[in-house]
Design a protein around this motif. Structure first.
Motif, PDB file in Angstrom:
ATOM      1  N   LEU A 195      -6.500   0.710  -3.138  1.00  0.00           N
ATOM      2  CA  LEU A 195      -6.290   0.475  -1.708  1.00  0.00           C
ATOM      3  C   LEU A 195      -4.815   0.392  -1.336  1.00  0.00           C
ATOM      4  N   LEU A 198      -3.717   2.420   1.664  1.00  0.00           N
ATOM      5  CA  LEU A 198      -4.087   1.848   2.959  1.00  0.00           C
ATOM      6  C   LEU A 198      -3.091   0.768   3.378  1.00  0.00           C
ATOM      7  N   SER A 202      -0.774   0.662   6.685  1.00  0.00           N
ATOM      8  CA  SER A 202      -0.699  -0.512   7.555  1.00  0.00           C
ATOM      9  C   SER A 202       0.754  -0.941   7.766  1.00  0.00           C
ATOM     10  N   ILE A 224      -6.783  10.006   2.504  1.00  0.00           N
ATOM     11  CA  ILE A 224      -6.123   9.260   3.576  1.00  0.00           C
ATOM     12  C   ILE A 224      -5.147  10.137   4.351  1.00  0.00           C
TER      13      ILE A 224
END
Length: 458
Positions: A195, A198, A202, A224
């Motif tokens: 992750l 991600l 962010s 992604i």
């Protein structure tokens, strides 16, 4: 990890599967080991059983020969848990020969418990022994024809099986516990590693919002990468919309100003005509309202742009120099105390407009002094951002509570002798609200009016 996070969901699901798989595997391995231990124990019993059957099939041997032929000392120890028993079943009164360890007891028969013969012609199972031990027993009927029919049984203490299995279970449980911990740590690493892109997205979006970046940059995994592309496309589309809105607002402003100027000029040419005076009055109201709403539309379009940060101290210092020049004839002293770390999360033009209106208003009403202070307030709640407080004080006559409420209304003025349209404070209020801030009026410690502007900081 928060309960609603994707990392928590992945970790909990992986943990559940690891626990379930280890438990099922543990039961299977324990069962397999128990079966293997029973088979080894049964082979030992069968060895003694075949030896006894061989003894039974040799009727010429002396009667006590069987007690010495198995070579196992436990059969000689009373109630040791290891027993053998030979029962002649074809006579009216069954003849029973048994190991010395059985003493005066008898072994129960598996046949009486309903256990069927296996394909090998034996019965095998668990029974309760003479001293309450659990015994593993093997028995076999033997038909010697004219020499008689016998039931030969050998029993051993089943605690050996149970102890071996229990010891294995302990080792297995410890091993699987350690394995489970290692697997869970590996899962945590995999979740965090998997992750990580991600989290990078962010952080990159937060950097765009705070003004440290303009686009999502860098290489992302193929899963992604489309998200990054669409986010960049959305940012570009938002900037395009804002630019078009600015253009439309400017065009509308020019389109409306010209007809209003014509109306004012025509009405002014009629001198003191009451109708012309009324037209001039309403035209001025229209001009003020148009200016106010066009200004709101313009600043609202600017606020929608993400990723802009303004240094506050240089902006306030520039305002101070400008206002000192504008009000040079009144000899107004403007003092500034600004935190050098203060940054406004918005456009410099908007900060200049808000602060400029407040400082200009203070200079108009001040007797001799204006004091400007910029303070950075740290977030009061977790997850909240810092706030920027700009305080503008003057040493003028100040305002009462009722007057402060009146002057805050859109376009309201208390004194027509001062230049301006009366829209300054209402524009500041609207612009601050669009940024999530506020404007409040109060009494200044130096005697006049205090204006406090609260804005989002960084």
């Amino acid at each position: 990890m928060r309960r609603s996070s994707l990392a928590t969901r992945l970790f909990l699901s992986a943990t559940a599967w690891v626990v379930v798989i280890l438990i099922i595997t543990g039961f299977i391995l324990s069962s397999v080991y128990r079966d293997a231990t029973e088979r080894a124990f049964d082979r030992r019993l069968n060895l003694y059983l075949r030896t006894l059957i061989a003894e039974v099939a040799t009727p010429d041997e002396p009667p006590d020969h069987q007690f010495q032929s198995l070579g196992e000392p436990l059969f000689e120890l009373p109630l040791s848990g290891w027993y053998w028993q030979i029962t002649r079943t074809d006579s009216e009164k069954p003849e029973v020969r048994a190991s010395r360890s059985l003493w005066d007891k008898k072994l129960p028969k598996l046949e009486d418990q309903g256990i069927e013969l296996t394909p090998a012609g034996i019965r095998i199972g668990y029974v309760d022994g003479p001293e309450g031990q659990t015994l593993r027993i093997v028995e076999r009927p033997v038909d010697l024809g004219a020499d008689g029919k016998f039931l030969v049984a050998v029993a051993g203490d089943a605690s050996e099986i149970f102890d071996e299995t229990r010891s294995f279970d302990y080792y297995l449980g410890g091993t699987f516990a350690a394995l489970g911990i290692v697997l869970l740590l590996t899962t945590i690493f995999q979740v965090r590693f998997g992750l990580a892109p991600l989290k990078r997205i962010s952080e990159a979006i937060a950097a765009i919002r705070s003004g440290r970046a303009e686009r999502l940059e860098g290489d992302f995994p193929v899963e992604i990468a489309p998200l990054a592309r669409e986010t960049n496309a959305l940012i570009d589309a938002n900037r395009g919309i804002v630019e078009r809105a600015r253009t439309h607002v400017g065009n509308l402003a020019h389109a409306i100003k010209t007809p209003l100027s014509v109306i004012v000029n025509e009405a002014s040419s009629h001198g003191s005509d009451p109708f012309a005076s009324k037209v001039l009055e309403q035209a001025e109201v229209m001009r003020n309202q148009v200016a106010h709403h066009l200004e709101r539309a313009r600043i609202a379009a600017r606020v929608t742009i993400v990723g802009t940060v303004t240094e506050v101290a240089p902006t306030i210092e520039a305002l101070r120099r400008t206002m000192e020049k504008i009000h040079r004839d009144r000899d107004i002293a403007i003092e500034v105390k600004a935190d050098p770390q203060a940054r406004f999360r918005g456009e410099r033009q908007d900060l200049e407009e808000m602060a400029g209106n407040l400082v200009d208003n203070a200079c108009k009403w001040a007797s001799s002094r204006v004091f400007i202070e910029v303070i950075v307030e740290r977030p009061a709640a977790p997850g909240a951002g810092p706030m920027l407080r700009i305080i503008v004080d003057d040493d003028g006559r100040g305002l009462s509570a009722a007057e402060r409420a009146q002057v805050s209304r859109r376009g309201q003025r208390l004194d027509e002798s001062k230049p301006g349209s009366g829209l300054g404070l209402s524009i500041v209020t609207d612009l601050a609200a669009l940024y999530g801030g506020s404007l409040s009026l109060g009494a200044a410690p130096i005697g006049g009016l205090r204006a406090e502007l609260l804005l989002p900081g960084l």
